[in-house]
Design a protein around this motif. Structure first.
Motif, PDB file in Angstrom:
ATOM      1  N   GLU A 152      -0.731  -7.429  -5.893  1.00 56.67           N
ATOM      2  CA  GLU A 152      -1.806  -7.489  -4.896  1.00 56.67           C
ATOM      3  C   GLU A 152      -2.686  -8.712  -5.120  1.00 56.67           C
ATOM      4  O   GLU A 152      -3.088  -9.392  -4.169  1.00 56.67           O
ATOM      5  CB  GLU A 152      -2.661  -6.225  -4.973  1.00 56.67           C
ATOM      6  CG  GLU A 152      -2.158  -5.072  -4.150  1.00 56.67           C
ATOM      7  CD  GLU A 152      -3.155  -3.928  -4.101  1.00 56.67           C
ATOM      8  OE1 GLU A 152      -3.243  -3.264  -3.058  1.00 56.67           O
ATOM      9  OE2 GLU A 152      -3.838  -3.687  -5.114  1.00 56.67           O
TER      10      GLU A 152
ATOM     11  N   LYS B  85       2.163   1.702  -3.446  1.00 59.36           N
ATOM     12  CA  LYS B  85       1.077   2.068  -4.361  1.00 59.36           C
ATOM     13  C   LYS B  85       0.753   3.558  -4.284  1.00 59.36           C
ATOM     14  O   LYS B  85       0.356   4.176  -5.265  1.00 59.36           O
ATOM     15  CB  LYS B  85      -0.172   1.232  -4.036  1.00 59.36           C
ATOM     16  CG  LYS B  85      -1.291   1.395  -5.061  1.00 59.36           C
ATOM     17  CD  LYS B  85      -2.348   0.313  -4.907  1.00 59.36           C
ATOM     18  CE  LYS B  85      -3.057   0.376  -3.585  1.00 59.36           C
ATOM     19  NZ  LYS B  85      -4.210  -0.575  -3.533  1.00 59.36           N
ATOM     20  N   ASP B  86       0.982   4.146  -3.108  1.00 54.33           N
ATOM     21  CA  ASP B  86       0.655   5.556  -2.901  1.00 54.33           C
ATOM     22  C   ASP B  86       1.800   6.506  -3.277  1.00 54.33           C
ATOM     23  O   ASP B  86       1.659   7.727  -3.153  1.00 54.33           O
ATOM     24  CB  ASP B  86       0.292   5.798  -1.428  1.00 54.33           C
ATOM     25  CG  ASP B  86      -1.013   5.111  -1.045  1.00 54.33           C
ATOM     26  OD1 ASP B  86      -1.795   4.789  -1.953  1.00 54.33           O
ATOM     27  OD2 ASP B  86      -1.240   4.885   0.162  1.00 54.33           O
ATOM     28  N   SER B  87       2.915   5.966  -3.755  1.00 55.65           N
ATOM     29  CA  SER B  87       4.071   6.810  -4.062  1.00 55.65           C
ATOM     30  C   SER B  87       3.824   7.701  -5.275  1.00 55.65           C
ATOM     31  O   SER B  87       3.284   7.255  -6.288  1.00 55.65           O
ATOM     32  CB  SER B  87       5.308   5.944  -4.322  1.00 55.65           C
ATOM     33  OG  SER B  87       6.384   6.737  -4.791  1.00 55.65           O
ATOM     34  N   GLN B  88       4.251   8.955  -5.155  1.00 53.79           N
ATOM     35  CA  GLN B  88       4.104   9.912  -6.255  1.00 53.79           C
ATOM     36  C   GLN B  88       5.101   9.641  -7.384  1.00 53.79           C
ATOM     37  O   GLN B  88       4.982  10.204  -8.478  1.00 53.79           O
ATOM     38  CB  GLN B  88       4.311  11.331  -5.720  1.00 53.79           C
ATOM     39  CG  GLN B  88       5.702  11.566  -5.131  1.00 53.79           C
ATOM     40  CD  GLN B  88       5.895  12.969  -4.618  1.00 53.79           C
ATOM     41  OE1 GLN B  88       5.073  13.843  -4.879  1.00 53.79           O
ATOM     42  NE2 GLN B  88       6.969  13.209  -3.891  1.00 53.79           N
TER      43      GLN B  88
ATOM     44  N   LYS C 222       2.564   1.085 -11.421  1.00 46.34           N
ATOM     45  CA  LYS C 222       1.218   0.971 -10.833  1.00 46.34           C
ATOM     46  C   LYS C 222       0.560  -0.350 -11.219  1.00 46.34           C
ATOM     47  O   LYS C 222      -0.036  -1.040 -10.383  1.00 46.34           O
ATOM     48  CB  LYS C 222       0.343   2.138 -11.290  1.00 46.34           C
ATOM     49  CG  LYS C 222       0.715   3.489 -10.687  1.00 46.34           C
ATOM     50  CD  LYS C 222      -0.172   4.589 -11.265  1.00 46.34           C
ATOM     51  CE  LYS C 222       0.227   5.951 -10.730  1.00 46.34           C
ATOM     52  NZ  LYS C 222      -0.589   7.038 -11.333  1.00 46.34           N
TER      53      LYS C 222
ATOM     54  N   ASN D 181       5.523   6.764  -8.834  1.00 44.26           N
ATOM     55  CA  ASN D 181       5.097   5.617  -9.631  1.00 44.26           C
ATOM     56  C   ASN D 181       4.775   5.998 -11.079  1.00 44.26           C
ATOM     57  O   ASN D 181       4.045   6.960 -11.329  1.00 44.26           O
ATOM     58  CB  ASN D 181       3.862   4.958  -9.012  1.00 44.26           C
ATOM     59  CG  ASN D 181       4.191   4.215  -7.739  1.00 44.26           C
ATOM     60  OD1 ASN D 181       5.356   3.950  -7.457  1.00 44.26           O
ATOM     61  ND2 ASN D 181       3.176   3.881  -6.961  1.00 44.26           N
TER      62      ASN D 181
ATOM     63  N   THR E 125       0.843  -1.205   0.000  1.00 42.45           N
ATOM     64  CA  THR E 125       0.000   0.000   0.000  1.00 42.45           C
ATOM     65  C   THR E 125       0.877   1.254   0.000  1.00 42.45           C
ATOM     66  O   THR E 125       0.586   2.234  -0.702  1.00 42.45           O
ATOM     67  CB  THR E 125      -0.920   0.009   1.234  1.00 42.45           C
ATOM     68  OG1 THR E 125      -1.761  -1.146   1.196  1.00 42.45           O
ATOM     69  CG2 THR E 125      -1.787   1.265   1.252  1.00 42.45           C
ATOM     70  N   PHE E 126       1.961   1.217   0.775  1.00 45.61           N
ATOM     71  CA  PHE E 126       2.911   2.333   0.813  1.00 45.61           C
ATOM     72  C   PHE E 126       3.470   2.606  -0.584  1.00 45.61           C
ATOM     73  O   PHE E 126       3.538   3.761  -1.034  1.00 45.61           O
ATOM     74  CB  PHE E 126       4.041   2.021   1.787  1.00 45.61           C
ATOM     75  CG  PHE E 126       5.208   2.985   1.724  1.00 45.61           C
ATOM     76  CD1 PHE E 126       5.144   4.221   2.354  1.00 45.61           C
ATOM     77  CD2 PHE E 126       6.360   2.656   1.025  1.00 45.61           C
ATOM     78  CE1 PHE E 126       6.217   5.113   2.288  1.00 45.61           C
ATOM     79  CE2 PHE E 126       7.438   3.537   0.956  1.00 45.61           C
ATOM     80  CZ  PHE E 126       7.363   4.769   1.585  1.00 45.61           C
TER      81      PHE E 126
END
Length: 268
Positions: free
Chosen positions: A212, A195-198, A205, A200, A192-193
């Motif tokens: 997942e 996946k939320d990275s700017q 993605k 990416n 999740t960490f």
């Protein structure tokens, strides 16, 4: 001087030049390769156990030998990296732990040796992780954290399999299951960490979303939701965790490339 003598002289001169200059790794490559060592410490242990569970399956022995060879090659490459001379003390710790670990990993496959390798794999992992952390600090770039975290996911995929196999072979009972579920929870949290990275890209993605799906599938096996048992369940679980490893390996390489590109821009 003969032609043969001349060629040997040239080869020796080139070898000495490379040896004196060390091996140049970008910081992204160094963190990636050092991070592989964490994964390999767990893959070697799980492959050793797999060989014990299914001694007639040559694939597991080949997998074990390949992982041992890769760890040694990575260690030698990292040792020659002059950009990380200031933290070679941490790498020496890894090397010192690797020697007795390798001796057991290349020895007879027995339950007693498997139990010893389990214990040694934890110590080797701790040292390898400490070295990666030092590299990340040395890099002083946000992108290095992503290479580190995604690389750690590779390790978790193999440690998850290791704990399951240790439980299956009777090396550890409830302790292995507790560690397994803790690793599954950490894997999901750090996914999740990422996946939320700017940082990416669209490719990253998509690969994270794919991973997942494989995590959810593997979790069904651990929770007993699959109708499979015995060797067939082992095949499915190790196959799925290996797919998770492959996906995270690709993601780690992509993050490392992004970090390398940033380093090149900063150099101008």
């Amino acid at each position: 001087m003969s032609v043969g003598g001349c060629m040997r002289f040239i080869f020796l001169a080139v070898f000495l030049c490379v040896a004196s200059n060390g091996y140049a790794l970008t910081m992204g490559q160094a963190i990636d390769k050092a991070g592989q060592q964490r994964m390999l410490s767990q893959r070697i242990a799980q492959s050793f156990i797999l060989t014990g569970i299914q001694p007639d399956n040559a694939r597991y022995k080949a997998q074990l030998d390949k992982a041992i060879k890769q760890f040694q090659e990575n260690l030698d490459t990292l040792q020659a990296n002059n950009d990380a001379i200031s933290i070679r003390g941490e790498l020496l710790t890894v090397r010192n732990l690797w020697k007795p670990f390798k001796a057991v990993a290349t020895g007879p496959v027995t339950k007693q040796n498997a139990a010893e390798l389990l214990e040694k794999s934890d110590a080797l992992l701790t040292a390898a992780h400490a070295y990666v952390q030092k590299l990340e600090t040395l890099s002083n770039h946000k992108g290095a954290e992503l290479v580190n975290v995604s690389g750690r996911q590779r390790m978790l995929s193999q440690r998850i399999a290791k704990h399951y196999l240790a439980y299956y072979w009777g090396l550890e009972s409830e302790a292995s299951l507790e560690k397994l579920y803790a690793d599954l929870a950490e894997y999901e949290l750090m996914l999740t960490f990422l996946k939320d990275s700017q940082f990416n890209t669209e490719t990253i993605k998509k690969k994270i979303l794919k991973t997942e799906g494989h995590l959810k599938y593997a979790s069904k096996g651990f929770d007993g939701d699959m109708s499979l048992k015995g060797d067939r369940l082992i095949f499915v679980i190790t196959g799925t965790t290996d797919t998770m490893l492959h996906n995270m390996n690709e993601i780690t390489h992509l993050y490392a490339s992004e970090l390398e590109n940033t380093e090149q821009v900063a150099a101008f």
